[in-house]
Design a protein around this motif. Structure first.
Motif, PDB file in Angstrom:
ATOM      1  N   ARG A   1      99.853  -0.580  44.184  1.00  0.00           N
ATOM      2  CA  ARG A   1      99.665  -0.158  42.817  1.00  0.00           C
ATOM      3  C   ARG A   1      98.370   0.615  42.634  1.00  0.00           C
ATOM      4  N   GLY A   2      97.442   0.487  43.578  1.00  0.00           N
ATOM      5  CA  GLY A   2      96.176   1.186  43.451  1.00  0.00           C
ATOM      6  C   GLY A   2      96.046   2.387  44.363  1.00  0.00           C
ATOM      7  N   GLY A   3      96.962   2.542  45.311  1.00  0.00           N
ATOM      8  CA  GLY A   3      96.877   3.627  46.280  1.00  0.00           C
ATOM      9  C   GLY A   3      97.335   3.152  47.640  1.00  0.00           C
ATOM     10  N   ALA A   4      97.065   3.951  48.668  1.00  0.00           N
ATOM     11  CA  ALA A   4      97.455   3.615  50.035  1.00  0.00           C
ATOM     12  C   ALA A   4      96.425   2.672  50.647  1.00  0.00           C
ATOM     13  N   VAL A   5      96.878   1.475  51.061  1.00  0.00           N
ATOM     14  CA  VAL A   5      95.998   0.460  51.633  1.00  0.00           C
ATOM     15  C   VAL A   5      96.177   0.431  53.137  1.00  0.00           C
ATOM     16  N   THR A   6      95.055   0.442  53.859  1.00  0.00           N
ATOM     17  CA  THR A   6      95.085   0.291  55.306  1.00  0.00           C
ATOM     18  C   THR A   6      94.080  -0.794  55.703  1.00  0.00           C
ATOM     19  N   TYR A   7      94.403  -1.476  56.786  1.00  0.00           N
ATOM     20  CA  TYR A   7      93.533  -2.509  57.340  1.00  0.00           C
ATOM     21  C   TYR A   7      93.039  -2.027  58.691  1.00  0.00           C
ATOM     22  N   ARG A   8      91.751  -2.100  58.901  1.00  0.00           N
ATOM     23  CA  ARG A   8      91.171  -1.698  60.181  1.00  0.00           C
ATOM     24  C   ARG A   8      90.511  -2.916  60.804  1.00  0.00           C
ATOM     25  N   HIS A   9      90.903  -3.238  62.020  1.00  0.00           N
ATOM     26  CA  HIS A   9      90.360  -4.385  62.750  1.00  0.00           C
ATOM     27  C   HIS A   9      89.573  -3.857  63.935  1.00  0.00           C
ATOM     28  N   CYS A  10      88.318  -4.278  64.044  1.00  0.00           N
ATOM     29  CA  CYS A  10      87.464  -3.774  65.113  1.00  0.00           C
ATOM     30  C   CYS A  10      86.874  -4.936  65.895  1.00  0.00           C
ATOM     31  N   THR A  11      87.106  -4.933  67.196  1.00  0.00           N
ATOM     32  CA  THR A  11      86.518  -5.942  68.075  1.00  0.00           C
ATOM     33  C   THR A  11      85.701  -5.310  69.196  1.00  0.00           C
ATOM     34  N   ASP A  12      85.613  -3.998  69.206  1.00  0.00           N
ATOM     35  CA  ASP A  12      84.885  -3.280  70.258  1.00  0.00           C
ATOM     36  C   ASP A  12      83.443  -3.048  69.813  1.00  0.00           C
ATOM     37  N   PRO A  13      82.452  -3.652  70.495  1.00  0.00           N
ATOM     38  CA  PRO A  13      81.060  -3.493  70.062  1.00  0.00           C
ATOM     39  C   PRO A  13      80.582  -2.046  70.055  1.00  0.00           C
ATOM     40  N   ALA A  14      81.158  -1.209  70.892  1.00  0.00           N
ATOM     41  CA  ALA A  14      80.744   0.195  70.937  1.00  0.00           C
ATOM     42  C   ALA A  14      81.114   0.919  69.646  1.00  0.00           C
ATOM     43  N   THR A  15      82.292   0.646  69.109  1.00  0.00           N
ATOM     44  CA  THR A  15      82.708   1.297  67.865  1.00  0.00           C
ATOM     45  C   THR A  15      82.325   0.477  66.637  1.00  0.00           C
ATOM     46  N   ALA A  16      82.077  -0.816  66.803  1.00  0.00           N
ATOM     47  CA  ALA A  16      81.709  -1.678  65.670  1.00  0.00           C
ATOM     48  C   ALA A  16      80.380  -1.268  65.053  1.00  0.00           C
ATOM     49  N   SER A  17      79.512  -0.672  65.851  1.00  0.00           N
ATOM     50  CA  SER A  17      78.205  -0.268  65.338  1.00  0.00           C
ATOM     51  C   SER A  17      78.329   0.622  64.105  1.00  0.00           C
ATOM     52  N   ALA A  18      79.305   1.522  64.100  1.00  0.00           N
ATOM     53  CA  ALA A  18      79.506   2.416  62.953  1.00  0.00           C
ATOM     54  C   ALA A  18      79.931   1.651  61.706  1.00  0.00           C
ATOM     55  N   ASP A  19      80.538   0.478  61.874  1.00  0.00           N
ATOM     56  CA  ASP A  19      81.004  -0.296  60.728  1.00  0.00           C
ATOM     57  C   ASP A  19      79.859  -0.823  59.867  1.00  0.00           C
ATOM     58  N   PHE A  20      78.691  -0.979  60.427  1.00  0.00           N
ATOM     59  CA  PHE A  20      77.613  -1.593  59.667  1.00  0.00           C
ATOM     60  C   PHE A  20      77.098  -0.698  58.547  1.00  0.00           C
ATOM     61  N   ALA A  21      77.206   0.613  58.689  1.00  0.00           N
ATOM     62  CA  ALA A  21      76.889   1.513  57.573  1.00  0.00           C
ATOM     63  C   ALA A  21      77.928   1.345  56.469  1.00  0.00           C
ATOM     64  N   VAL A  22      79.182   1.144  56.876  1.00  0.00           N
ATOM     65  CA  VAL A  22      80.260   0.882  55.912  1.00  0.00           C
ATOM     66  C   VAL A  22      79.981  -0.426  55.176  1.00  0.00           C
ATOM     67  N   PHE A  23      79.567  -1.455  55.904  1.00  0.00           N
ATOM     68  CA  PHE A  23      79.285  -2.748  55.280  1.00  0.00           C
ATOM     69  C   PHE A  23      78.199  -2.612  54.221  1.00  0.00           C
ATOM     70  N   GLN A  24      77.160  -1.867  54.558  1.00  0.00           N
ATOM     71  CA  GLN A  24      76.056  -1.690  53.626  1.00  0.00           C
ATOM     72  C   GLN A  24      76.524  -0.953  52.368  1.00  0.00           C
ATOM     73  N   ASP A  25      77.379   0.031  52.553  1.00  0.00           N
ATOM     74  CA  ASP A  25      77.924   0.780  51.415  1.00  0.00           C
ATOM     75  C   ASP A  25      78.774  -0.123  50.520  1.00  0.00           C
ATOM     76  N   VAL A  26      79.655  -0.915  51.125  1.00  0.00           N
ATOM     77  CA  VAL A  26      80.504  -1.818  50.334  1.00  0.00           C
ATOM     78  C   VAL A  26      79.639  -2.863  49.625  1.00  0.00           C
ATOM     79  N   GLU A  27      78.582  -3.329  50.293  1.00  0.00           N
ATOM     80  CA  GLU A  27      77.688  -4.307  49.665  1.00  0.00           C
ATOM     81  C   GLU A  27      77.087  -3.739  48.375  1.00  0.00           C
ATOM     82  N   GLN A  28      76.733  -2.460  48.382  1.00  0.00           N
ATOM     83  CA  GLN A  28      76.161  -1.832  47.184  1.00  0.00           C
ATOM     84  C   GLN A  28      77.166  -1.772  46.032  1.00  0.00           C
TER      85      GLN A  28
END
Length: 167
Positions: A1-28
């Motif tokens: 009802r709000g748009g296209a929803v996707t779930y992203r699961h990350c367990t690779d430490p090499a690519t997980a590093s980029a997620d922390f900028a996303v976390f900070q953005d969502v926290e704001q």
């Protein structure tokens, strides 16, 4: 009802590093907003979480979920695994999407993956374990919670309402 929803699961430490900028953005954009700076991890806190969660040489497994709405991150579940236990450290969602219950969806997806993937024997939502305490001398009070229900979120919500007398 709000748009296209996707779930992203990350367990690779090499690519997980980029997620922390996303976390900070969502926290704001979360319930913390600009109203409660004391509740924010901030850049220093997220840098520590990133260093900690991506320490795969120490046997730590980064295990994160990001929920996106029309390719925009709106919810996160940040966890790490160690010695077959998954430790849930942060759950956040964009406050403007609270009517979509994306926090519930992210936590549900995370809990399902913890027990269906075979990598973990236990889920620690508490954060007061010996493992967590070994990383910091700071002690926080937590409520111990165990889930024994086929639909984990519903069981957890029912138990909390019962404990708080709001059922």
């Amino acid at each position: 009802r709000g748009g296209a929803v996707t779930y992203r699961h990350c367990t690779d430490p090499a690519t997980a590093s980029a997620d922390f900028a996303v976390f900070q953005d969502v926290e704001q954009r979360s319930w913390k907003g600009a109203n409660d700076e004391g509740a924010h991890l901030g850049s220093q806190g997220w840098a520590f979480q990133q260093e900690f969660a991506t320490a795969s040489a120490d046997g730590i497994q980064c295990d994160n979920w990001i929920v996106e709405l029309d390719a925009r991150p709106i919810a996160i579940v940040h966890t790490v695994g160690f010695d077959r236990v998954n430790y849930c450290f942060q759950t956040l969602y964009d406050e403007s999407t609270k009517d979509l219950y994306v926090g519930r969806a992210a936590v549900t997806r995370h809990i399902e993956s913890v027990f269906s993937g075979g990598a973990y024997d236990a889920l620690d939502l508490n954060g007061d374990s010996d493992f967590c305490a070994s990383w910091s001398p700071q002690v926080q009070e937590f409520v111990s919670l165990q889930l024994f229900h086929r639909k984990p979120y519903s069981g957890m919500l029912w138990g909390l309402k019962k404990a708080w007398g709001t059922r």
